[in-house]
Design a protein around this motif. Structure first.
Motif, PDB file in Angstrom:
ATOM      1  N   LEU A 118       0.684   2.811  19.367  1.00 50.66           N
ATOM      2  CA  LEU A 118       0.872   2.679  17.931  1.00 50.66           C
ATOM      3  C   LEU A 118      -0.476   2.566  17.229  1.00 50.66           C
ATOM      4  O   LEU A 118      -0.670   3.104  16.137  1.00 50.66           O
ATOM      5  N   ASP A 119      -1.420   1.900  17.859  1.00 49.80           N
ATOM      6  CA  ASP A 119      -2.756   1.753  17.288  1.00 49.80           C
ATOM      7  C   ASP A 119      -3.393   3.120  17.006  1.00 49.80           C
ATOM      8  O   ASP A 119      -4.052   3.301  15.980  1.00 49.80           O
ATOM      9  N   THR A 120      -3.186   4.066  17.895  1.00 48.91           N
ATOM     10  CA  THR A 120      -3.726   5.423  17.693  1.00 48.91           C
ATOM     11  C   THR A 120      -3.102   6.057  16.462  1.00 48.91           C
ATOM     12  O   THR A 120      -3.798   6.624  15.617  1.00 48.91           O
ATOM     13  N   LEU A 121      -1.781   5.958  16.344  1.00 48.28           N
ATOM     14  CA  LEU A 121      -1.089   6.519  15.179  1.00 48.28           C
ATOM     15  C   LEU A 121      -1.541   5.833  13.892  1.00 48.28           C
ATOM     16  O   LEU A 121      -1.727   6.496  12.860  1.00 48.28           O
ATOM     17  N   LEU A 122      -1.737   4.523  13.945  1.00 42.29           N
ATOM     18  CA  LEU A 122      -2.197   3.781  12.762  1.00 42.29           C
ATOM     19  C   LEU A 122      -3.595   4.221  12.339  1.00 42.29           C
ATOM     20  O   LEU A 122      -3.866   4.384  11.142  1.00 42.29           O
ATOM     21  N   ILE A 179      -0.183  14.888  18.049  1.00 47.98           N
ATOM     22  CA  ILE A 179       0.530  14.302  16.913  1.00 47.98           C
ATOM     23  C   ILE A 179       1.056  15.414  16.016  1.00 47.98           C
ATOM     24  O   ILE A 179       2.195  15.364  15.550  1.00 47.98           O
ATOM     25  N   ASP A 180       0.255  16.417  15.788  1.00 44.30           N
ATOM     26  CA  ASP A 180       0.645  17.535  14.932  1.00 44.30           C
ATOM     27  C   ASP A 180       1.867  18.263  15.481  1.00 44.30           C
ATOM     28  O   ASP A 180       2.697  18.764  14.727  1.00 44.30           O
ATOM     29  N   ARG A 181       1.987  18.327  16.802  1.00 48.25           N
ATOM     30  CA  ARG A 181       3.144  18.970  17.441  1.00 48.25           C
ATOM     31  C   ARG A 181       4.348  18.040  17.523  1.00 48.25           C
ATOM     32  O   ARG A 181       5.436  18.454  17.923  1.00 48.25           O
ATOM     33  N   GLY A 182       4.145  16.761  17.191  1.00 52.12           N
ATOM     34  CA  GLY A 182       5.229  15.789  17.284  1.00 52.12           C
ATOM     35  C   GLY A 182       5.368  15.188  18.664  1.00 52.12           C
ATOM     36  O   GLY A 182       6.343  14.508  18.958  1.00 52.12           O
ATOM     37  N   ASP A 183       4.392  15.410  19.530  1.00 51.71           N
ATOM     38  CA  ASP A 183       4.416  14.894  20.898  1.00 51.71           C
ATOM     39  C   ASP A 183       3.697  13.541  20.931  1.00 51.71           C
ATOM     40  O   ASP A 183       2.523  13.457  21.258  1.00 51.71           O
ATOM     41  N   VAL A 184       4.411  12.487  20.564  1.00 55.64           N
ATOM     42  CA  VAL A 184       3.804  11.158  20.507  1.00 55.64           C
ATOM     43  C   VAL A 184       4.338  10.229  21.594  1.00 55.64           C
ATOM     44  O   VAL A 184       4.039   9.036  21.584  1.00 55.64           O
ATOM     45  N   ARG A 185       5.091  10.788  22.541  1.00 51.57           N
ATOM     46  CA  ARG A 185       5.610   9.972  23.644  1.00 51.57           C
ATOM     47  C   ARG A 185       4.451   9.326  24.388  1.00 51.57           C
ATOM     48  O   ARG A 185       3.490   9.991  24.751  1.00 51.57           O
ATOM     49  N   GLY A 186       4.549   8.019  24.591  1.00 50.38           N
ATOM     50  CA  GLY A 186       3.533   7.290  25.325  1.00 50.38           C
ATOM     51  C   GLY A 186       2.254   7.013  24.543  1.00 50.38           C
ATOM     52  O   GLY A 186       1.335   6.391  25.068  1.00 50.38           O
ATOM     53  N   MET A 187       2.199   7.458  23.314  1.00 51.24           N
ATOM     54  CA  MET A 187       1.002   7.235  22.500  1.00 51.24           C
ATOM     55  C   MET A 187       1.040   5.813  21.941  1.00 51.24           C
ATOM     56  O   MET A 187       2.088   5.326  21.535  1.00 51.24           O
ATOM     57  N   ALA A 239     -13.204  11.818  14.186  1.00 53.25           N
ATOM     58  CA  ALA A 239     -14.293  10.831  14.182  1.00 53.25           C
ATOM     59  C   ALA A 239     -13.869   9.567  13.426  1.00 53.25           C
ATOM     60  O   ALA A 239     -14.101   8.448  13.903  1.00 53.25           O
ATOM     61  N   ARG A 240     -13.251   9.720  12.244  1.00 50.73           N
ATOM     62  CA  ARG A 240     -12.806   8.556  11.462  1.00 50.73           C
ATOM     63  C   ARG A 240     -11.782   7.725  12.216  1.00 50.73           C
ATOM     64  O   ARG A 240     -11.765   6.505  12.126  1.00 50.73           O
ATOM     65  N   ALA A 241     -10.901   8.401  12.952  1.00 53.69           N
ATOM     66  CA  ALA A 241      -9.826   7.712  13.661  1.00 53.69           C
ATOM     67  C   ALA A 241     -10.231   7.320  15.082  1.00 53.69           C
ATOM     68  O   ALA A 241      -9.415   6.744  15.810  1.00 53.69           O
ATOM     69  N   ALA A 242     -11.452   7.622  15.464  1.00 51.25           N
ATOM     70  CA  ALA A 242     -11.950   7.315  16.813  1.00 51.25           C
ATOM     71  C   ALA A 242     -11.008   7.851  17.884  1.00 51.25           C
ATOM     72  O   ALA A 242     -10.575   7.131  18.781  1.00 51.25           O
ATOM     73  N   ASP A 246      -7.619  16.643  20.888  1.00 54.15           N
ATOM     74  CA  ASP A 246      -6.383  16.817  21.655  1.00 54.15           C
ATOM     75  C   ASP A 246      -5.290  15.864  21.179  1.00 54.15           C
ATOM     76  O   ASP A 246      -4.124  16.249  21.076  1.00 54.15           O
ATOM     77  N   VAL A 247      -5.656  14.632  20.891  1.00 54.32           N
ATOM     78  CA  VAL A 247      -4.677  13.659  20.393  1.00 54.32           C
ATOM     79  C   VAL A 247      -4.153  14.101  19.030  1.00 54.32           C
ATOM     80  O   VAL A 247      -2.947  14.038  18.771  1.00 54.32           O
ATOM     81  N   LEU A 248      -5.025  14.572  18.166  1.00 51.29           N
ATOM     82  CA  LEU A 248      -4.578  15.063  16.854  1.00 51.29           C
ATOM     83  C   LEU A 248      -3.608  16.232  17.021  1.00 51.29           C
ATOM     84  O   LEU A 248      -2.606  16.321  16.307  1.00 51.29           O
TER      85      LEU A 248
END
Length: 82
Positions: free
Chosen positions: A48-52, A38-46, A26-29, A33-35
């Motif tokens: 940067l704004d989402t990671l930030l 990221i937790d698995r290290g699968d950030v291909r195509g994600m 909720a805080r990261a909007a 599934d996205v979390l």
């Protein structure tokens, strides 16, 4: 108890802070599934704004979520070269 050396970054950081994954989403909007990705290290195509946003929600740098971003290039940074 989770081993801090093998814990996934979001899992480890949430455990240390006592916050819940649903609250971070909720805080990261973003979605759970996205979390999980990221937790698995699968950030291909994600984006940067989402990671930030996720990093900001945890109060950490993006490199703590994606450790490969903390690695310096083999030849060093251009600003380091003379």
């Amino acid at each position: 108890m989770t081993n801090p050396r093998t814990a996934r970054p979001i899992t480890r950081l949430l455990a240390a802070s006592g916050h819940r994954r649903i609250d971070l989403a909720a805080r990261a909007a973003t979605s759970l599934d996205v979390l999980a990705r990221i937790d698995r290290g699968d950030v291909r195509g994600m984006k940067l704004d989402t990671l930030l946003r996720v990093a900001a929600g945890l109060g950490v740098a993006v490199a703590e979520l994606v450790p490969v971003l903390a690695v310096r290039p083999r030849g060093g940074l251009l600003q380091d070269r003379k």
